[in-house]
Design an enzyme around this catalytic site. Structure first.
Site, PDB file in Angstrom:
ATOM      1  N   CYS A  79     117.541  52.238  30.813  1.00 21.28           N
ATOM      2  CA  CYS A  79     116.515  52.870  31.102  1.00 21.28           C
ATOM      3  C   CYS A  79     115.019  51.997  30.903  1.00 21.28           C
ATOM      4  CB  CYS A  79     116.223  53.999  30.158  1.00 21.28           C
ATOM      5  SG  CYS A  79     114.728  54.943  30.151  1.00 21.28           S
ATOM      6  N   CYS A  82     112.354  53.295  28.873  1.00 19.44           N
ATOM      7  CA  CYS A  82     112.490  53.489  27.436  1.00 19.44           C
ATOM      8  C   CYS A  82     112.136  52.017  26.641  1.00 19.44           C
ATOM      9  CB  CYS A  82     114.088  53.393  27.149  1.00 19.44           C
ATOM     10  SG  CYS A  82     114.655  54.915  27.766  1.00 19.44           S
TER      11      CYS A  82
END
Length: 324
Positions: A79, A82
């Protein structure tokens, strides 16, 4: 429970209010137990950011949340947002110096936790305060927004749950401090649990009686007093027609019964200041038994919200001005 942007001010959730008071009492008991056992020492800055999995969730998040707010960062290696958000949260966890702990959960390795929190996209950030889950925000938010959310979280944790955070010592060894021990069960826990189950089942009369049973033996039991105030409030409004109640209050501003009924609905609907203000205005306009009735209902609503809530503090001052 879906992740969403969230403000934790301005609305009172009666279930959350009750949980807050219960958690505050249990947190105080846990701190006393930790002191008795010689625990509750300082933590290392390294302990402010932890990796959590399903096996350690109860200890590292739920139990720890009775001492300090735990912010959960749901993330994954693949991700990209993230990778932008996580370093900011890690830096802020150290900067906030023990006012919250950051728990990082890899969703690929902990699918069950992801499902339990209703996470549908990452990054997703939640908090757990005294065992209560709060969705904070989703996505790589700007740092100013993150700080504002964390400031709200810390304030709510301290004011409503009595959680003042951890003591951080740069010289402490990482992992040297364990979560505070759970407080031993109280003598009325089974009766209080029965009252909660009655509330959950919609048996408001049963809940009222269960709380009264506790108070008959222990008149100072904070949890039972709060629960009784909540159950009685919900019982008063369960058969009310909101439209008719509000119409009667608008058409009869000097009708104390109408104003009291409307104030109950205001509070159940989360309009705390409106409920308090309505009754304070009624106290100001009336005298004798009518004034006493409005004043006493206002004091009951203070019990539901909690004595330490700043809205209660402000309303108490306004009530004093209205009376004197």
């Amino acid at each position: 429970m879906q992740p969403r942007n969230m403000s934790m001010s301005g609305v009172v959730d009666l279930a959350a209010v009750k949980a807050a008071q219960e958690a505050k009492s249990k947190a105080e008991q846990a701190r006393a137990e930790a002191a008795r056992q010689g625990g509750g020492g300082a933590v290392s800055p390294a302990d402010l950011v932890i990796d959590v999995d399903e096996a350690g969730f109860e200890r590292d998040v739920l139990q720890r949340s009775t001492e300090v707010p735990v912010v959960i960062d749901f993330w994954a290696e693949w991700c990209q947002p993230c990778k932008q958000l996580s370093p900011v949260l890690e830096r802020l966890a150290v900067e906030y110096d023990g006012r919250f702990v950051l728990a990082k959960i890899d969703v690929d390795a902990n699918q069950m936790l992801m499902q339990q929190f209703g996470v549908q996209g990452i990054p997703a950030v939640f908090a757990v305060v005294a065992g209560q889950a709060l969705p904070l925000f989703q996505g790589a938010a700007p740092e100013a927004q993150i700080r504002g959310t964390l400031d709200q979280l810390v304030e709510v944790a301290e004011q409503r749950f009595g959680l003042t955070g951890l003591t951080v010592d740069p010289d402490a060894q990482p992992g040297s401090a364990e979560p505070a021990p759970q407080a031993p069960a109280g003598p009325y826990d089974h009766l209080l649990e029965a009252a909660v189950q009655a509330l959950d089942a919609g048996d408001l009369g049963g809940a009222v009686q269960a709380y009264k049973n506790v108070l008959s033996d222990d008149p100072g039991n904070t949890e039972a007093k709060l629960g009784l105030a909540q159950a009685e409030l919900l019982k008063r409004v369960q058969d009310a027609d909101p439209q008719q109640v509000r119409k009667a209050a608008a058409e009869n501003p000097r009708d104390v019964t109408a104003q009291i009924a409307a104030a109950d609905l205001d509070l159940v609907g989360g309009h705390v200041e409106d409920a308090f203000g309505r009754l304070i205005d009624t106290v100001r306009r009336t005298a004798g038994e009518d004034r006493d009735a409005a004043r006493l209902r206002l004091l009951e609503l203070f019990e539901v919200v909690g004595a330490e809530d700043p809205r209660v503090t402000a309303a108490r001052r306004a009530l004093a001005r209205a009376l004197f």
